[in-house]
Design a protein around this motif. Structure first.
Motif, PDB file in Angstrom:
ATOM      1  N   UNK A 101      48.773  46.546  42.851  1.00  0.00           N
ATOM      2  CA  UNK A 101      48.592  47.510  42.260  1.00  0.00           C
ATOM      3  C   UNK A 101      47.910  48.472  43.292  1.00  0.00           C
ATOM      4  N   UNK A 102      46.768  48.028  44.214  1.00  0.00           N
ATOM      5  CA  UNK A 102      46.422  47.813  45.001  1.00  0.00           C
ATOM      6  C   UNK A 102      47.610  50.262  45.700  1.00  0.00           C
ATOM      7  N   UNK A 103      48.371  49.610  45.991  1.00  0.00           N
ATOM      8  CA  UNK A 103      48.881  50.364  46.301  1.00  0.00           C
ATOM      9  C   UNK A 103      49.321  51.277  45.374  1.00  0.00           C
ATOM     10  N   UNK A 104      49.274  51.076  44.643  1.00  0.00           N
ATOM     11  CA  UNK A 104      50.142  52.006  42.567  1.00  0.00           C
ATOM     12  C   UNK A 104      48.381  53.108  43.286  1.00  0.00           C
ATOM     13  N   UNK A 105      47.457  52.056  43.318  1.00  0.00           N
ATOM     14  CA  UNK A 105      46.198  53.716  42.647  1.00  0.00           C
ATOM     15  C   UNK A 105      46.223  54.118  43.942  1.00  0.00           C
ATOM     16  N   UNK A 106      46.327  53.897  45.237  1.00  0.00           N
ATOM     17  CA  UNK A 106      46.387  54.540  46.162  1.00  0.00           C
ATOM     18  C   UNK A 106      47.961  55.706  46.097  1.00  0.00           C
ATOM     19  N   UNK A 107      48.830  55.437  45.557  1.00  0.00           N
ATOM     20  CA  UNK A 107      50.095  56.602  45.249  1.00  0.00           C
ATOM     21  C   UNK A 107      49.282  57.990  44.298  1.00  0.00           C
ATOM     22  N   UNK A 108      48.950  56.689  42.796  1.00  0.00           N
ATOM     23  CA  UNK A 108      48.728  57.711  42.101  1.00  0.00           C
ATOM     24  C   UNK A 108      47.527  58.680  41.924  1.00  0.00           C
ATOM     25  N   UNK A 109      46.042  58.148  43.276  1.00  0.00           N
ATOM     26  CA  UNK A 109      45.469  58.925  43.826  1.00  0.00           C
ATOM     27  C   UNK A 109      45.626  60.069  44.379  1.00  0.00           C
ATOM     28  N   UNK A 110      46.867  59.632  44.872  1.00  0.00           N
ATOM     29  CA  UNK A 110      47.654  60.994  46.029  1.00  0.00           C
ATOM     30  C   UNK A 110      48.578  62.117  44.771  1.00  0.00           C
ATOM     31  N   UNK A 111      48.360  61.710  43.549  1.00  0.00           N
ATOM     32  CA  UNK A 111      49.215  62.152  42.849  1.00  0.00           C
ATOM     33  C   UNK A 111      51.135  61.989  43.391  1.00  0.00           C
ATOM     34  N   UNK A 112      51.612  60.854  43.348  1.00  0.00           N
ATOM     35  CA  UNK A 112      52.561  60.830  43.964  1.00  0.00           C
ATOM     36  C   UNK A 112      53.878  60.459  42.519  1.00  0.00           C
ATOM     37  N   UNK A 139      53.543  57.587  37.568  1.00  0.00           N
ATOM     38  CA  UNK A 139      54.515  57.433  39.151  1.00  0.00           C
ATOM     39  C   UNK A 139      56.152  57.260  39.082  1.00  0.00           C
ATOM     40  N   UNK A 140      56.240  57.534  37.659  1.00  0.00           N
ATOM     41  CA  UNK A 140      57.555  57.726  37.659  1.00  0.00           C
ATOM     42  C   UNK A 140      57.710  59.190  36.667  1.00  0.00           C
ATOM     43  N   UNK A 141      59.056  59.218  37.722  1.00  0.00           N
ATOM     44  CA  UNK A 141      58.907  61.179  37.388  1.00  0.00           C
ATOM     45  C   UNK A 141      59.880  61.269  35.610  1.00  0.00           C
ATOM     46  N   UNK A 142      59.854  62.137  35.400  1.00  0.00           N
ATOM     47  CA  UNK A 142      60.694  61.995  34.077  1.00  0.00           C
ATOM     48  C   UNK A 142      61.974  61.341  33.943  1.00  0.00           C
ATOM     49  N   UNK A 143      62.672  61.937  34.826  1.00  0.00           N
ATOM     50  CA  UNK A 143      64.502  61.458  34.913  1.00  0.00           C
ATOM     51  C   UNK A 143      64.105  60.050  36.035  1.00  0.00           C
ATOM     52  N   UNK A 144      63.088  59.411  36.048  1.00  0.00           N
ATOM     53  CA  UNK A 144      63.038  58.756  37.070  1.00  0.00           C
ATOM     54  C   UNK A 144      63.820  56.656  36.948  1.00  0.00           C
ATOM     55  N   UNK A 145      64.161  56.279  37.612  1.00  0.00           N
ATOM     56  CA  UNK A 145      64.696  54.973  36.943  1.00  0.00           C
ATOM     57  C   UNK A 145      64.242  53.985  37.693  1.00  0.00           C
ATOM     58  N   UNK A 146      63.482  52.733  37.221  1.00  0.00           N
ATOM     59  CA  UNK A 146      62.830  51.828  37.314  1.00  0.00           C
ATOM     60  C   UNK A 146      64.573  50.527  37.990  1.00  0.00           C
ATOM     61  N   UNK A 147      64.484  49.779  38.999  1.00  0.00           N
ATOM     62  CA  UNK A 147      65.662  48.278  38.639  1.00  0.00           C
ATOM     63  C   UNK A 147      64.634  47.806  39.343  1.00  0.00           C
ATOM     64  N   UNK A 148      65.024  46.842  38.353  1.00  0.00           N
ATOM     65  CA  UNK A 148      64.339  45.355  38.567  1.00  0.00           C
ATOM     66  C   UNK A 148      65.007  44.243  39.014  1.00  0.00           C
TER      67      UNK A 148
END
Length: 184
Positions: A101-112, A139-148
């Motif tokens: 969650x900290x990593x996701x916050x950091x990446x979102x603040x960097x607009x990744x 954080x997921x591009x419009x045509x992105x994919x999550x592999x769970x």
């Protein structure tokens, strides 16, 4: 463990010792990338709960252009950094040794934004809140994919705004391929 295909095909990588990390088996990883069929080509990749980094490194081997790895385990991060160095991909990667969650916050603040997100949490952890955070932070591009990757015996909880494109089961392991959109 080894990289299955691509520019690093057959190269060995290390896995963290101990029971804190559950590496994706070579056979499961090969099946996963067979389903992905080239979606790694040119992709920006996020490997959450990365462990050895096998999933993100496999994606880089198959043409991904950038990979961010996240893990909190001291041994896992040490092995991950060694694997990155051994393959010579330090300039194509970033390692975040912090809670997801900290990593996701950091990446979102960097607009990744990422085209391919590997989500391989401990089997006892519900991935729903992590996927919800990925979606809400854009954080997921419009045509992105999550592999769970999850325990096949557990129920899958998909947040609103995501849908399962495909699921495959390999013994005790389930792989869910999840994209933006609503369930039909």
């Amino acid at each position: 463990m080894r990289i299955i295909a691509g520019r690093f095909g057959s190269r060995r990588i290390e896995a963290p010792k101990g029971m804190d990390t559950r590496p994706t088996l070579d056979q499961t990883r090969e099946s996963m990338f067979n389903v992905l069929q080239g979606e790694a080509e040119g992709a920006r990749v996020l490997d959450l709960f990365a462990g050895s980094g096998a999933l993100g490194l496999e994606a880089l081997s198959r043409g991904a252009v950038w990979a961010v790895f996240c893990d909190t385990g001291r041994e896992a991060v040490k092995v991950l950094r060694a694997n990155i160095a051994a393959l010579g991909v330090g300039h194509e990667t970033r390692v975040l040794a912090e809670d997801c969650f900290a990593a996701l916050d950091r990446l979102a603040s960097e607009e990744e934004r990422f085209d391919l997100i590997f989500l391989d949490p401990p089997y006892t952890r519900d991935a729903g809140p992590v996927m919800k955070k990925i979606l809400s932070d854009n954080l997921l591009s419009d045509s992105g994919l999550i592999v769970l990757e999850r325990d096949a015996r557990t129920a899958l909880s998909i947040p609103e705004g995501l849908r399962v494109r495909r699921s495959k089961i390999y013994g005790r392991t389930a792989l869910d391929f999840i994209t933006p959109g609503e369930e039909e």
